[in-house]
Structure formats: structure tokens, C-alpha cells
Write a protein that holds these residues in place. Structure first.
Motif, PDB file in Angstrom:
ATOM      1  N   GLU A 106      22.507  50.631  -9.727  1.00 43.80           N
ATOM      2  CA  GLU A 106      21.913  50.505 -11.049  1.00 43.80           C
ATOM      3  C   GLU A 106      20.883  49.392 -11.138  1.00 43.80           C
ATOM      4  O   GLU A 106      20.051  49.379 -12.046  1.00 43.80           O
ATOM      5  N   LEU A 122      17.426  50.928 -11.279  1.00 47.99           N
ATOM      6  CA  LEU A 122      17.017  51.869 -12.326  1.00 47.99           C
ATOM      7  C   LEU A 122      15.647  51.483 -12.868  1.00 47.99           C
ATOM      8  O   LEU A 122      15.384  50.319 -13.183  1.00 47.99           O
ATOM      9  N   ASN A 170      12.984  57.076 -11.053  1.00 48.64           N
ATOM     10  CA  ASN A 170      14.373  57.513 -10.902  1.00 48.64           C
ATOM     11  C   ASN A 170      14.461  58.880 -10.250  1.00 48.64           C
ATOM     12  O   ASN A 170      15.320  59.129  -9.399  1.00 48.64           O
ATOM     13  N   PRO A 209      20.938  59.335 -17.219  1.00 50.89           N
ATOM     14  CA  PRO A 209      20.537  59.076 -15.826  1.00 50.89           C
ATOM     15  C   PRO A 209      21.601  59.508 -14.826  1.00 50.89           C
ATOM     16  O   PRO A 209      21.271  60.012 -13.740  1.00 50.89           O
TER      17      PRO A 209
END
Length: 548
Positions: free
Chosen positions: A137, A140, A146, A221
Motif C-alpha cells: 500500500e 498506491l 495502480n 483498489p
């Protein structure tokens, strides 16, 4: 077939191949004549038996990998709908790989420490690793960035399976013994849980239930990753409240009877990991019976003082709730697309079960790091909000720490900044936990403060480093929650605020190791990517001869 013997002239039985010549190029062959008829009868009888077993909801004989069906007997039943349990068929890295490089920590750790993940990249290098199958993460970014990473993860998953880096095991659980930097042993059991019995909706009474609030905005996500992934790697930790130690601990006592499937040191001084494959019928039956006892409604009501209308919690989620919620959201989407609810592998998700009463199971507080705010204005706003709610009086003890503050019924929340530190004491809180009191003010405050952001951290080292960097950074430190009160609190008050507790510090988190397919095999092998490239692992010599 019958033919004349060229030497004696007598008619005799012969096979369909030249036995002596075939023997030079094959690895297995039956006696000819005399073997094929018996083998045909045996296989036909086994198929008839399996049809009968399937009709009664039992597993097929010979379900294990080729060559083991006569030496291995899996459990008669692999799915137990009443307790939401499935015996998974796990994929493990093939023998010979560097397991220390293969195994990396959960992707939601060290989000304020990019240097940690930089070190992991340098350690792994080009070696096969779960690092290539996850999205830390800390990286990100925007949607385009992404998507590129997600596409790379998907391709690596197909490549690892295609190139035989992952080997399917017999259906079975995995018993785990994890040594961490802080505890010598923490026991766990890798199982698959039924997403049909899990819900993160408010007021849920599901058997598998979150203990903390789920934030739907955090799911997209993760769903984008799962939508394209043929495999899943679990970092979800699910608890069982088993004070009599009836589920995991009996397996530990007889672990020497199970096949040891891995035993190695984790990277970056994170401890040691050992796993045993628990696949025998009697072991599976014992686990199921113990879980059914824990799930009995009368036991649940007696232990937690629950009302008759409250549903049993057998599996409270400890860590990784948003990952579990992602799996649930994607499963619901697959059902809308027509997925077979009885056979689709995405219905069951891999998790590690931990007994909350395991001595190695520790709860750690999750602290808050707030960026981009005026520290003094924020502290004044906190005090004013508590007073307005009627939870005051509120006092600030400059220079104090949580260790120096006492007072039953009061909430003590430590704060640190570049300029000063101390403890805020809320004398008459209406909520049970300090984290709930803080969240009641902090979340709305950040929502209306432009440019502010928050991170959730485990250790105090990162707090010291980040608060020293900027005068616009404020840290809130929270006390430890008693792990024995977790389920009782959830039963009485509902789910806790997000990031209420952590099951161990960051180095103690689950490391990725086992995998499971979450797409049907027919679609996996028909995928465009799977057809690309060449198998990079040599076939056996005998197989090369057969295909030459």
C-alpha cells in the motif's frame, strides 16, 4: 489379441504394444497380457464408487495429485456449510526455492516507511517471491499507475503457476508455528471460510463477522486487484475464542504425525515459520467437531450474555478485515455474473485461524499520525468537542505519558508533536474504548480540514521520526485493549472503530506463503496469458523420451 508364437507356432495372447521395447522409454507400464484387464476393472469400479460418493456429498477417492491416490486418504467431506468451513487445496512454492525470499509481510504494513519495502526489494532481487504477487500500500498512486502494477501482478500469478513454481497439495489445512521477534511461538491454522456466512454490513449477525468498522471507500483498489487475479494469498487473521484449547492445540500435540511442508527463517529478523499439512480424515473431523461445539448457540449466550435474537460469532475477524470485505464484494459481483455458487472457488477465502487464548497472541494498540494540521488548533478543537458532547471536564497534562496516568472510568489519550507532548484526559466518556472517543472527534475534524491526512502505525519509533520532521504533524497514542474482552465488546456494542487494535506489532504480522486458485481451472488454463511463453522448468527425463 491372439497371435501365433513365431518360435513354437502356438496361438497365444499378446498385448497392444511391444512390451520389451516400450519398457525402455516409459516410466510406468502394466504387464501385457494380464494387467490391462484388471486395471480397467479397478478404474471402472472406482469410478462407480466415486459417483455414489458424490451423490452422498462425499469426496472422490483418488482426489490427490497423480500417483498418490492409493497411499493417501483425504477427509470424506471437504465442505461444512453449518460452520462456514472448507478444507482447501493449497498451492505451495516448489521445493528448492529460497523460502526466505519467497515470503514477505502483509501489504498493509510499513505504509509510512518506504525504506522498509526498498530493503525487501533488494533482498528479493529477481528471485521468485510473493512480493511480485502483492501491491504494497505504500506504493498506491493514481489510477493509471495502480493499473500498471495490477496488470503486472496478474501476469506474475499466471507465470508462477504456468512455470510450476506453485505445486498443488492434497486437500488439507496447514498448521503453523510462528516465532516472532517478541514471542517464541504463535500457533495458527490455515483454512478456507465461506463468504456466504460473512457480512460487513452494519448490524450484521453473521457467523463470520468483522470486529472493526469497514470503510467501503477503501475497497475499490483492492477489488481491482482481485478482479484480475487468478490466485489469492492470505494475510487475514481470524480469531476463535477457545479457552479450553480444543481446535488448534490438539494438532500441535501430534504435529510429528503430519507432513512438514516448510521450515525457514523470515527476512529482516522477523522470526521463523514452520508449517505442517493437516489432511487426514481423523484430524479434519476433530477440527470440525471442536468448532461446532464453539458455535453452539447455548454456549454463545452463556459465555457472552447475548440475547436470544443475537447471532453467534464463531469467527471474529482480527487482522485484514478490508481484505476479507474485498473478497466478499467480489464474490457478490461474481454471483451477479452467474457464477456457480456450489463450485466456484472464489466463494471460500483463505485465512489463518488463531486462538485468542494462545500465549503468543498479543494485541497492540494502533496509533494515529495526523499530517498537515495546525497542532494547537487541533488540540483546542478536541477539547472543545469533548466538552460539547458532555464528556468533560477535559484536562491536558503537559509532559505526561500513558504510563503515568491512572483513573478508572476516564479515558487517557497521549499526544506528541514537534513542540510539546502530554496526555489528554476525558473524565466522563460515554463510550467504552479510548479509540472510540478519539475517533468521534478526529474523523469529522479531518474531513473538514483541507490538506490533512492520517496514517495508522504500530511502533513509537516511526512516531518519533515523523513528528520531528514537521511542526504540522500530530500523533495520538492509545492504550492496549484487553484481548479477552474483544468478542464480548463486539456482542454488546457492535463493531469497533476502524484500526482499534493490531494483532502484534508490524514484524509479527502474517507473511504471505500459501496460495489458492480463485478462478475455475477451466478458465485458468484457457486464459490468453497461460498460453504464452514456454515452461521454464525441465520435464523429467522419462517424459521427454515419451514426447520425443
Amino acid at each position: 489379441n491372439s497371435a501365433k508364437d513365431p518360435t513354437s507356432g502356438e496361438v497365444c495372447l499378446v498385448g497392444d504394444v511391444c512390451f520389451e521395447e516400450a519398457l525402455q522409454v516409459v516410466s510406468k507400464i502394466t504387464p501385457v497380457p494380464g494387467g490391462m484387464g484388471n486395471m480397467s476393472f479397478a478404474i471402472l469400479l472406482r469410478n462407480v464408487l466415486n459417483l455414489a460418493r458424490i451423490a452422498h456429498g462425499l469426496t472422490k477417492l483418488g482426489i490427490g495429485p497423480s500417483g498418490h491416490e492409493f497411499t493417501f486418504r483425504c477427509a470424506d467431506q471437504l465442505v461444512f456449510p453449518d460452520i462456514g468451513l472448507k478444507v482447501p487445496r493449497i498451492l505451495l512454492p516448489r521445493k528448492g526455492l529460497n523460502l526466505t525470499k519467497w515470503c514477505v509481510v502483509a501489504c498493509d504494513q510499513y505504509t509510512s516507511e518506504p525504506e522498509y519495502w526498498k530493503d525487501v526489494k533488494e533482498i528479493v532481487g529477481d528471485a521468485p517471491s510473493t512480493l511480485h504477487l502483492i501491491f504494497p500500500e505504500v506504493y498506491l498512486g493514481d489510477q493509471k499507475h495502480n493499473q500498471l502494477i495490477i496488470q503486472g501482478i496478474r501476469n506474475k500469478m499466471y507465470a508462477f503457476d504456468r512455470d510450476r513454481l506453485l505445486e498443488p497439495q492434497h486437500p488439507g489445512f496447514v498448521l503453523i508455528d510462528r516465532k516472532t521477534p517478541l514471542v517464541p511461538s504463535r500457533k495458527g491454522l490455515v483454512v478456507a471460510l465461506d463468504l456466504e456466512l460473512y457480512s460487513y454490513e452494519k448490524g450484521s449477525q453473521s457467523l463470520i463477522r468483522p470486529t472493526e468498522k469497514t470503510i467501503p471507500d477503501r475497497l475499490p483498489p483492492r477489488i481491482a486487484i482481485r478482479e484480475q487475479a487468478p490466485l489469492e494469498l492470505p494475510h487475514i487473521l481470524v480469531l476463535i475464542d477457545d479457552p479450553e484449547k480444543t481446535v488448534i492445540e490438539p494438532l500441535v500435540e501430534k504435529k510429528d504425525k503430519f507432513e512438514k511442508v516448510y521450515d525457514f527463517e523470515l527476512m529482516k529478523d522477523s522470526g521463523h515459520l514452520t508449517g505442517w499439512h493437516v489432511a487426514s480424515s481423523d484430524a479434519v473431523d476433530g477440527i470440525v467437531q471442536a468448532l461446532r461445539t464453539l458455535a453452539a448457540p447455548e454456549r454463545f449466550r452463556a459465555r457472552y450474555g447475548a440475547r436470544p435474537d443475537q447471532g453467534t460469532i464463531l469467527f471474529p475477524v482480527g487482522d485484514g478485515n478490508h481484505s476479507l470485505a474485498t473478497a466478499k464484494a467480489w464474490w457478490e459481483e461474481l454471483k451477479r455474473r452467474g457464477a456457480d455458487q456450489d463450485t466456484h472457488p472464489a466463494r471460500h477465502v483463505l485465512v489463518e485461524l488463531n486462538n485468542v487464548h494462545d500465549p503468543g497472541m498479543t494485541f497492540e494498540p494502533i496509533h494515529r499520525l495526523v499530517f498537515g494540521i495546525d497542532v494547537e488548533k487541533a488540540l483546542a478543537a478536541f477539547v472543545a468537542d469533548m466538552e460539547a458532547k458532555g464528556w468533560g471536564p477535559v484536562c491536558i497534562q503537559v509532559g505526561a505519558t500513558l504510563a503515568t496516568c491512572t483513573g478508572e472510568g476516564k479515558h487517557h489519550i497521549e499526544f506528541r508533536s514537534k513542540v510539546r507532548s502530554g496526555v489528554i484526559t476525558v473524565t466522563k466518556p460515554s463510550l467504552v474504548l479510548e479509540v472510540a472517543t478519539l475517533t468521534a472527534w478526529l474523523d469529522p475534524y479531518l474531513a473538514k480540514t483541507a490538506g490533512s491526512s492520517i496514517d495508522y502505525v504500530h511502533g513509537e519509533e516511526v512516531i518519533a521520526a515523523r513528528t520531528a520532521e514537521s511542526g504540522e504533524t500530530l500523533a495520538f497514542l492509545l492504550p492496549i485493549m484487553d484481548k479477552n474482552d474483544l468478542v464480548k465488546t463486539v456482542v454488546k456494542e457492535g463493531v469497533l472503530p476502524r484500526k482499534t487494535f493490531s494483532m502484534g506489532a508490524a514484524p509479527e504480522k502474517r507473511f504471505y506463503f500459501e496460495c489458492q486458485r480463485i478462478v475455475p481451472e477451466f478458465s485458468f488454463y484457457k486464459s490468453d496469458f497461460f498460453r504464452q511463453g514456454q515452461v521454464t522448468v525441465p520435464l523429467s527425463a522419462s517424459k521427454r523420451q515419451r514426447t520425443a
